[in-house]
Write an enzyme that holds these catalytic residues in place. Structure first.
Site, PDB file in Angstrom:
ATOM      1  N   ASP A   3      -6.120 -35.481  23.697  1.00  0.00           N
ATOM      2  CA  ASP A   3      -6.180 -36.572  22.729  1.00  0.00           C
ATOM      3  C   ASP A   3      -4.815 -36.802  22.074  1.00  0.00           C
ATOM      4  O   ASP A   3      -3.917 -35.965  22.144  1.00  0.00           O
ATOM      5  CB  ASP A   3      -7.194 -36.257  21.639  1.00  0.00           C
ATOM      6  CG  ASP A   3      -8.635 -36.341  22.125  1.00  0.00           C
ATOM      7  OD1 ASP A   3      -8.846 -36.734  23.294  1.00  0.00           O
ATOM      8  OD2 ASP A   3      -9.538 -36.007  21.347  1.00  0.00           O
ATOM      9  N   ASP A   4      -4.689 -37.941  21.430  1.00  0.00           N
ATOM     10  CA  ASP A   4      -3.581 -38.274  20.511  1.00  0.00           C
ATOM     11  C   ASP A   4      -2.275 -38.630  21.198  1.00  0.00           C
ATOM     12  O   ASP A   4      -1.221 -38.630  20.551  1.00  0.00           O
ATOM     13  CB  ASP A   4      -3.316 -37.127  19.520  1.00  0.00           C
ATOM     14  CG  ASP A   4      -4.512 -36.788  18.649  1.00  0.00           C
ATOM     15  OD1 ASP A   4      -5.440 -37.614  18.586  1.00  0.00           O
ATOM     16  OD2 ASP A   4      -4.516 -35.702  18.042  1.00  0.00           O
TER      17      ASP A   4
END
Length: 261
Positions: A9-10
């Site tokens: 993620d991210d």
């Protein structure tokens, strides 16, 4: 061989996060990465993903809470609006369209899947708009979605796991009725503390998850990693995922890191 989706993620949040994810993609230690597209880094970060579009799936990490847009809300405020049935559905739709536009502009394709930063996509009051926008925008070839239930393990965050389980009730069924597919199990939730034993958590998840389940992770590395939220824990994630210990774990458990197809 079991096929697991290991999703970082991210992507797009910082140089430390992006560098770690690109390195793990190059090592074929990830199945997918979820992109935050509202920051100034995104155009260059998107370009760095192009070599991996054929070997990993790239999705949108739908954000309403991180502070990347002047209309973002802190998570606590958004949860308050969810609880009081005061979520502005036009705001949700506008933010989602804007982020899908940015994704498509800089990668030249729709996202393979869509999930939510801090799991906002499953929140009551958000999810209906989320599903409607995606169904209207992609009527014939829909992205798959992250289902956050059933959650395999609460890690060291039992209260957070309970809250997420409550917020997730009914989301997968609603999404499937609307014609969407998703992962078959979910793991990766823990405190993101440097005191957590990420290697032990990964071993447990890999041993217990069913075929086509998803593990979320949040790696980062480099000199500036301490400036990122949960930077030390993110560094530990990167260190394990890039190690021979992880490759041996995959071999021992007969796991392939396959995209969700």
């Amino acid at each position: 061989m079991r096929r697991l989706i290991l999703c970082a993620d991210d992507y797009g949040l910082s140089a430390s996060v992006d560098g770690a994810i690109v390195d793990l993609l190059a090592r074929q230690r990830l199945s997918a990465t979820s992109c935050m597209v509202q920051g100034a880094r995104w155009p260059d970060a998107a370009e760095a993903l192009r070599p991996y579009l054929s070997t990993a799936q790239v999705g949108l990490h739908f954000n309403l809470t991180e502070g990347l847009h002047n209309d973002d809300l802190p998570l606590g405020q958004l949860l308050g609006r969810v609880a009081s049935l005061r979520v502005d559905r036009r705001w949700v739709a506008q933010r989602l369209h804007e982020q899908l536009d940015l994704f498509e502009t800089h990668l030249g394709r729709p996202p393979a899947y869509v999930d939510g930063h801090q799991h906002v996509h499953v929140f009551p009051g958000v999810r209906g708009v989320f599903l409607r926008v995606l169904a209207q925008r992609y009527p014939t070839q829909r992205p798959w979605l992250r289902f956050t239930a059933p959650l395999l393990s609460p890690g060291d965050q039992r209260i957070k796991a309970w809250v997420l389980s409550v917020l997730s009730v009914g989301f997968a069924a609603q999404a499937q009725r609307a014609g969407f597919t998703g992962n078959h199990g979910f793991a990766g939730l823990y405190s993101l503390s440097e005191r957590a034993d990420f290697a032990a958590l990964m071993r447990d998840w890999c041993q217990r998850l069913p075929d086509k389940a998803l593990i979320m992770c949040h790696p980062a590395c480099g000199e500036a990693v301490a400036a990122v939220d949960h930077g030390l824990a993110r560094q530990q994630e990167y260190d394990f995922l890039s190690s021979d210990h992880f490759s041996r774990l995959l071999s021992e458990q007969q796991i392939g890191l396959h995209p969700n197809e």
